[in-house]
Design an enzyme around this catalytic site. Structure first.
Site, mmCIF file in Angstrom:
data_model
loop_
_atom_site.group_PDB
_atom_site.id
_atom_site.type_symbol
_atom_site.label_atom_id
_atom_site.label_comp_id
_atom_site.label_asym_id
_atom_site.label_seq_id
_atom_site.Cartn_x
_atom_site.Cartn_y
_atom_site.Cartn_z
ATOM 1 N N ARG A 1 0.801 -1.223 0.196
ATOM 2 C CA ARG A 1 -0.091 -0.048 0.007
ATOM 3 C C ARG A 1 0.957 1.260 0.123
ATOM 4 O O ARG A 1 1.566 1.498 0.881
ATOM 5 C CB ARG A 1 -0.882 0.101 1.303
ATOM 6 C CG ARG A 1 -1.685 1.297 1.428
ATOM 7 C CD ARG A 1 -2.401 1.034 2.763
ATOM 8 N NE ARG A 1 -3.503 2.461 2.679
ATOM 9 C CZ ARG A 1 -3.337 3.443 3.625
ATOM 10 N NH1 ARG A 1 -2.234 3.237 4.714
ATOM 11 N NH2 ARG A 1 -4.056 4.274 3.748
ATOM 12 N N GLU B 1 -7.476 8.486 6.332
ATOM 13 C CA GLU B 1 -7.748 9.093 7.479
ATOM 14 C C GLU B 1 -8.038 10.676 7.186
ATOM 15 O O GLU B 1 -7.418 11.623 7.917
ATOM 16 C CB GLU B 1 -6.585 9.189 8.349
ATOM 17 C CG GLU B 1 -6.097 7.674 8.602
ATOM 18 C CD GLU B 1 -4.976 7.552 9.654
ATOM 19 O OE1 GLU B 1 -4.515 8.713 10.354
ATOM 20 O OE2 GLU B 1 -4.927 6.383 10.156
ATOM 21 N N GLU C 1 -3.638 -0.152 8.015
ATOM 22 C CA GLU C 1 -2.527 0.264 8.916
ATOM 23 C C GLU C 1 -2.538 -0.311 10.134
ATOM 24 O O GLU C 1 -3.910 -0.238 10.663
ATOM 25 C CB GLU C 1 -2.483 1.582 8.889
ATOM 26 C CG GLU C 1 -1.821 2.323 7.892
ATOM 27 C CD GLU C 1 -1.711 3.983 8.076
ATOM 28 O OE1 GLU C 1 -1.480 4.203 9.364
ATOM 29 O OE2 GLU C 1 -1.816 4.744 6.938
ATOM 30 N N HIS D 1 -2.927 10.961 0.540
ATOM 31 C CA HIS D 1 -2.188 10.653 2.162
ATOM 32 C C HIS D 1 -1.479 12.089 2.641
ATOM 33 O O HIS D 1 -0.474 11.940 2.750
ATOM 34 C CB HIS D 1 -1.201 9.549 2.135
ATOM 35 C CG HIS D 1 -0.836 8.921 3.479
ATOM 36 N ND1 HIS D 1 -1.145 7.499 3.765
ATOM 37 C CD2 HIS D 1 -0.753 9.192 4.678
ATOM 38 C CE1 HIS D 1 -1.023 7.237 4.967
ATOM 39 N NE2 HIS D 1 -0.638 8.267 5.552
ATOM 40 N N TYR E 1 -4.791 1.913 15.670
ATOM 41 C CA TYR E 1 -3.429 1.778 16.464
ATOM 42 C C TYR E 1 -3.887 1.485 18.140
ATOM 43 O O TYR E 1 -3.385 0.913 18.696
ATOM 44 C CB TYR E 1 -2.775 3.106 16.567
ATOM 45 C CG TYR E 1 -2.143 2.975 15.157
ATOM 46 C CD1 TYR E 1 -0.938 2.506 14.784
ATOM 47 C CD2 TYR E 1 -2.959 3.599 14.002
ATOM 48 C CE1 TYR E 1 -0.154 2.440 13.686
ATOM 49 C CE2 TYR E 1 -2.211 3.701 12.651
ATOM 50 C CZ TYR E 1 -0.911 3.154 12.728
ATOM 51 O OH TYR E 1 -0.556 2.898 11.181
ATOM 52 N N ASN F 1 -7.687 1.671 9.668
ATOM 53 C CA ASN F 1 -6.290 1.847 10.298
ATOM 54 C C ASN F 1 -6.543 1.959 11.936
ATOM 55 O O ASN F 1 -7.377 2.651 12.407
ATOM 56 C CB ASN F 1 -5.697 3.505 9.906
ATOM 57 C CG ASN F 1 -5.318 3.404 8.586
ATOM 58 O OD1 ASN F 1 -5.264 2.460 7.812
ATOM 59 N ND2 ASN F 1 -4.599 4.403 8.104
HETATM 60 C C1 FCB Z 1 -1.315 7.109 10.554
HETATM 61 C C2 FCB Z 1 -0.783 7.556 9.360
HETATM 62 C C3 FCB Z 1 0.408 7.058 8.819
HETATM 63 C C4 FCB Z 1 1.402 7.030 10.072
HETATM 64 C C5 FCB Z 1 0.757 5.950 11.300
HETATM 65 C C6 FCB Z 1 1.627 5.939 12.524
HETATM 66 O O1 FCB Z 1 -2.188 7.790 11.284
HETATM 67 O O2 FCB Z 1 -1.980 7.312 8.423
HETATM 68 O O3 FCB Z 1 0.885 7.743 7.793
HETATM 69 O O4 FCB Z 1 1.703 8.187 10.428
HETATM 70 O O5 FCB Z 1 -0.426 6.801 11.605
#
Ligand code: FCB
Length: 487
Positions: free
Chosen positions: A82, A171, A374, A126, A302, A300
């Site tokens: 990607r 995002e 992500e 992006h 985290y 995405n």
């Molecule tokens: C996301 C972004 C990516 C990277 C990660 C850690 O928000 O899409 O570019 O910075 O975080």
């Protein structure tokens, strides 16, 4: 905390394993082959905006080392890459004819990937908006959405049906709220009214961009959008806490999910934000334009956060916990500390949050497949004499999150693939090069690539289609063969 994990679950054949990057974070070569400046060039060159004064001027030099990087991806066994297309390489000022040299770079990249059996997953935006479009209002201006559709058409013509999946935006939450709410991302203009106008114009850009891609490639062209949906856990079941969670869900998630997947903004958002805007930027027909069928929802993920009703008014208690400036109209929402462990970003590690999010999305949109576009972690890597990195914390993070995806799949969620962040250490936006997410180390200065232990582990996951154990150090043989790919 122990990072050891036993060998784990298997994944179905056809599940797509890959890794992600983004143009400004890896390419460098910012003034080459007709590329114009982007808002991130401007922002990173503004003193005080990026840690250490770092910029993407050189980044990982992916633009010049792309052949070796693709060889390294192939050696890792990646099935998908990607990457994002830098809009200012295609149109230096964000308008007008396409720059053939800019298109040629991505055209070659796509061919190189296909030659080694890696599926190209293309993100059209992006975050590197051409600066010239910022100068006329950026995402706060409607015109930018129209310009995006033109740009998308150029890229679709050039890359055509060789692309596995087209993602319009990455995002949009960050573009709108970090760019215009907190100001910690480019263009760095804190103004809640502009942030909300940007939300709408980004949504519109998604819809028009998706239509432009299908206009060129036909209705069956696979299209997606990637959201960083925020998982807000209510601190209790008290109705006041649940109402607080709803308010922040509305501003962070529903303003994107509603228009793109359901054809309407959440009704509450207008009252919630009336102090900042009357939403007159939403015109007749916009929601129809935005509500375009998509093939896959990109996610995405985290971490999570915990919220509740604010116990004390902000104004009278200057020491009250901080209200993020991204949380527009949420002054009555309070943030509570999540338990650890944490990554180097300070983000809590909560794989269960990913399973929960996937289950919730599936319950709401049962027919919409999902791709994890992500997921990954920054840790303070310790580097051995040969550049080797025994990054067990990162490997354990990846293991637990891949496992969390598998748990959701067992419960019936249609997840098509997992693209980890990131293929290699890179320019982490406002954090510069101080935060490293790669499964491949990029040595500062020399930019030499070395596969980390997490990369060797991921290679084994892809090869076997099941979670390898974490704990045993990688064998030197694995390291040697991976390093050889760069020679
Ligand atoms: C996301 C972004 C990516 C990277 C990660 C850690 O928000 O899409 O570019 O910075 O975080």
């Amino acid at each position: 905390m122990s990072h050891a994990r036993p060998a784990g679950r298997a994944f179905p054949p056809g599940f797509l394993w890959g890794a992600a990057t983004a143009a400004y974070q890896v390419e460098g070569a910012v003034a080459e082959d007709g590329r114009g400046p982007s808002i991130w060039d401007t922002f990173s060159h503004t003193p005080g905006k990026v840690a250490g004064g770092d910029t993407g001027d050189i980044a990982c030099d992916h633009y010049h080392r792309v052949e070796q990087d693709v060889a390294l991806m192939a050696d890792l066994g990646l099935q998908a890459y990607r990457f994002s297309v830098a809009w200012p390489r295609i149109q230096a000022t964000g308008a007008g004819p396409a720059n053939p040299l800019g298109l040629a770079f991505y055209d070659r990249l796509v061919d190189q990937l296909l030659d080694v059996g890696i599926a190209p997953v293309v993100t059209l935006y992006h975050w590197d908006l051409p600066q010239a479009l910022q100068d006329t209002g950026g995402w706060a201006s409607r015109e930018t959405a129209y310009r995006f559709a033109d740009y998308a058409e150029h890229v679709a013509r050039a890359l055509g049906d060789r692309v596995h999946l087209w993602t319009t935006l990455n995002e949009p939450w960050c573009s709108a709220y970090l760019g215009h709410g907190s100001g910690e991302h480019a263009p760095g203009i804190p103004d809640p009214g502009l942030a909300l106008a940007s939300v709408h114009h980004l949504n519109l850009a998604h819809g028009l961009g998706a239509r432009a891609v299908r206009g060129v490639l036909g209705e069956s062209a696979p299209v997606s959008v990637t959201f960083n949906l925020q998982v807000h856990q209510a601190v209790s079941d008290d109705p006041a806490d649940l109402a607080a969670k709803r308010r922040i869900d509305v501003i962070a998630n529903e303003v994107f999910l509603g228009p793109t997947l359901e054809g309407a903004y959440p009704a509450e958002v207008f009252a919630q934000t009336s102090r900042f805007t009357d939403w007159a930027f939403v015109r007749d027909g916009d929601l129809d334009d935005i509500h375009v069928p998509i093939d896959v929802l990109g996610l995405n993920y985290y971490n999570t956060s915990r919220v509740g009703a604010r116990r004390a008014p902000v104004a009278v208690d200057p020491d009250a916990p901080f209200v993020p400036t991204t949380a527009i109209g949420c002054e009555d929402v309070e943030w509570f500390e999540q338990p650890g462990p944490r990554t180097q970003m300070g983000w809590n590690v909560d794989p269960q949050g990913l399973t929960d999010l996937l289950l919730e999305l599936h319950a709401r949109y049962p027919d919409l497949p999902i791709m994890i576009t992500e997921n990954g972690a920054a840790f303070d890597d310790e580097v051995g004499p040969e550049g080797e990195v025994a990054d067990r914390e990162r490997t354990a993070y990846l293991y637990d999150h891949v496992d969390a995806v598998g748990a959701a799949m067992d419960a019936g969620v249609d997840v098509r693939g997992y693209l980890l962040w990131s293929f290699m250490d890179n320019f982490e936006w406002a954090w510069g090069y101080s935060r490293r997410f790669g499964i491949v180390r990029v040595e500062p200065g020399t930019l030499r690539r070395t596969v980390k232990d997490s990369g060797a582990w991921y290679r084994e996951l892809i090869r076997a289609g099941r979670l390898p154990a974490v704990g045993a150090a990688s064998t030197p043989a694995v390291r040697t063969s991976l390093d050889a790919a760069q020679a």
